[in-house]
Scaffold this motif. Structure first.
Motif, PDB file in Angstrom:
ATOM      1  N   HIS A   1     -99.396 -24.949 -50.947  1.00 12.21           N
ATOM      2  CA  HIS A   1     -98.904 -24.011 -51.766  1.00 12.21           C
ATOM      3  C   HIS A   1    -100.349 -23.105 -52.232  1.00 12.21           C
ATOM      4  CE1 HIS A   1     -97.367 -28.116 -52.209  1.00 12.21           C
ATOM      5  NE2 HIS A   1     -97.101 -27.662 -53.501  1.00 12.21           N
ATOM      6  N   CYS A   2     -99.342 -21.879 -52.673  1.00 10.56           N
ATOM      7  CA  CYS A   2     -99.838 -20.688 -53.143  1.00 10.56           C
ATOM      8  C   CYS A   2     -98.726 -20.002 -53.805  1.00 10.56           C
ATOM      9  CB  CYS A   2    -100.378 -19.759 -52.306  1.00 10.56           C
ATOM     10  SG  CYS A   2     -99.223 -19.160 -50.566  1.00 10.56           S
ATOM     11  N   ARG A   3     -99.671 -18.907 -55.332  1.00  9.29           N
ATOM     12  CA  ARG A   3     -98.559 -18.029 -55.744  1.00  9.29           C
ATOM     13  C   ARG A   3     -98.307 -16.590 -55.376  1.00  9.29           C
ATOM     14  NH1 ARG A   3    -102.518 -17.998 -60.943  1.00  9.29           N
ATOM     15  NH2 ARG A   3    -103.389 -17.031 -60.343  1.00  9.29           N
ATOM     16  N   ALA A   4     -97.300 -16.456 -55.555  1.00  6.84           N
ATOM     17  CA  ALA A   4     -97.331 -14.872 -55.508  1.00  6.84           C
ATOM     18  C   ALA A   4     -97.655 -13.833 -55.785  1.00  6.84           C
ATOM     19  CB  ALA A   4     -95.872 -15.107 -55.575  1.00  6.84           C
ATOM     20  N   THR A   5     -98.976 -13.992 -55.080  1.00  5.40           N
ATOM     21  CA  THR A   5    -100.002 -12.675 -55.333  1.00  5.40           C
ATOM     22  C   THR A   5     -99.817 -11.686 -54.524  1.00  5.40           C
ATOM     23  OG1 THR A   5    -102.215 -12.922 -53.483  1.00  5.40           O
ATOM     24  CG2 THR A   5    -101.780 -14.098 -55.961  1.00  5.40           C
ATOM     25  N   GLY A   6    -100.468 -10.206 -55.165  1.00  8.20           N
ATOM     26  CA  GLY A   6    -100.118  -9.135 -54.894  1.00  8.20           C
ATOM     27  C   GLY A   6    -100.194  -9.690 -52.794  1.00  8.20           C
ATOM     28  N   PRO A   7    -101.522  -9.804 -52.711  1.00  3.43           N
ATOM     29  CA  PRO A   7    -102.017  -9.385 -51.096  1.00  3.43           C
ATOM     30  C   PRO A   7     -99.877 -10.438 -50.240  1.00  3.43           C
ATOM     31  CG  PRO A   7    -103.878  -9.958 -52.506  1.00  3.43           C
ATOM     32  CD  PRO A   7    -102.109  -9.665 -53.168  1.00  3.43           C
ATOM     33  N   HIS A   8    -100.601 -11.772 -50.802  1.00  6.45           N
ATOM     34  CA  HIS A   8     -99.413 -12.755 -50.545  1.00  6.45           C
ATOM     35  C   HIS A   8     -97.742 -11.906 -50.236  1.00  6.45           C
ATOM     36  CE1 HIS A   8    -101.779 -16.504 -51.687  1.00  6.45           C
ATOM     37  NE2 HIS A   8    -102.199 -16.224 -50.465  1.00  6.45           N
ATOM     38  N   VAL A   9     -98.027 -11.549 -51.670  1.00  7.98           N
ATOM     39  CA  VAL A   9     -96.285 -11.109 -51.431  1.00  7.98           C
ATOM     40  C   VAL A   9     -96.396  -9.449 -49.785  1.00  7.98           C
ATOM     41  CG1 VAL A   9     -94.757  -9.161 -52.639  1.00  7.98           C
ATOM     42  CG2 VAL A   9     -95.374 -11.472 -53.349  1.00  7.98           C
ATOM     43  N   GLN A  10     -98.126  -8.793 -49.840  1.00  7.29           N
ATOM     44  CA  GLN A  10     -97.386  -7.629 -49.282  1.00  7.29           C
ATOM     45  C   GLN A  10     -97.116  -8.452 -47.978  1.00  7.29           C
ATOM     46  OE1 GLN A  10    -101.197  -5.935 -50.651  1.00  7.29           O
ATOM     47  NE2 GLN A  10    -100.231  -4.313 -52.156  1.00  7.29           N
TER      48      GLN A  10
END
Length: 181
Positions: A1-10
């Motif tokens: 479970h992780c939010r779609a933060t900038g680093p995750h999306v990148q």
């Protein structure tokens, strides 16, 4: 479970990853977390010391006030990424997954571009997952608790507060959320 933060999306974009986002009806999530914490999982949280001293209503309030905003932000972050075209996301509803494991696995395989296997393979995998998921009685517990909804003033008030949290946190867009909310 992780939010779609900038680093995750990148990272996901860089490696051509496609997120599968498992979401749950908010009232079901509240009841499930309550049950999960009552069975001892709360000791692995920040609330482990105070949980035993709280009454039922206060426990529901804690879940709604402290955990549901994160859950709504989790969903909203992935919904926003998909809406902006940054990543294709597959949203899987927990109830649908539990009700139709082979169908859910087929949807996931399609989404990931995997060659579909014979239906028998999906059934074997689903049977294996069912064995693990079967120990999670939260779905049955949620069904029972929601079924007793009209008889439980505390739970009814707690579930109404879930809606207040959603409106407070995401007033501008909460009406456009899909059926899981």
């Amino acid at each position: 479970h992780c939010r779609a933060t900038g680093p995750h999306v990148q990272i996901m974009q860089a490696f051509n990853m496609r997120p599968i986002v498992l979401v749950r009806n908010l009232p079901d999530a509240v009841v499930s977390l309550y049950d999960f914490f009552e069975q001892g999982a709360v000791k692995n949280t920040f609330y482990g010391e105070i949980w035993p001293g709280l009454g039922e209503r206060d426990k529901y309030d804690l879940i709604i006030d402290h955990l549901m905003p994160w859950y709504v932000q989790f969903y909203a972050s992935w919904e926003r990424v998909q809406r902006q075209g940054r990543l294709p996301c597959l949203f899987v509803l927990y109830r649908e997954m539990v009700a139709d494991k082979p169908g859910t696995l087929a949807r996931i395989a399609d989404f990931l571009g995997l060659v579909q296997q014979a239906v028998g393979q999906y059934q074997k995998i689903a049977a294996h997952l069912g064995h693990k998921i079967g120990h999670d009685k939260s779905v049955q517990h949620a069904e029972r608790m929601i079924g007793d909804y009209r008889q439980s003033t505390g739970l009814r008030q707690a579930l109404q507060r879930v809606l207040i949290v959603i409106e407070r946190e995401f007033e501008a867009w909460h009406r456009s959320l899909p059926e899981c909310f």
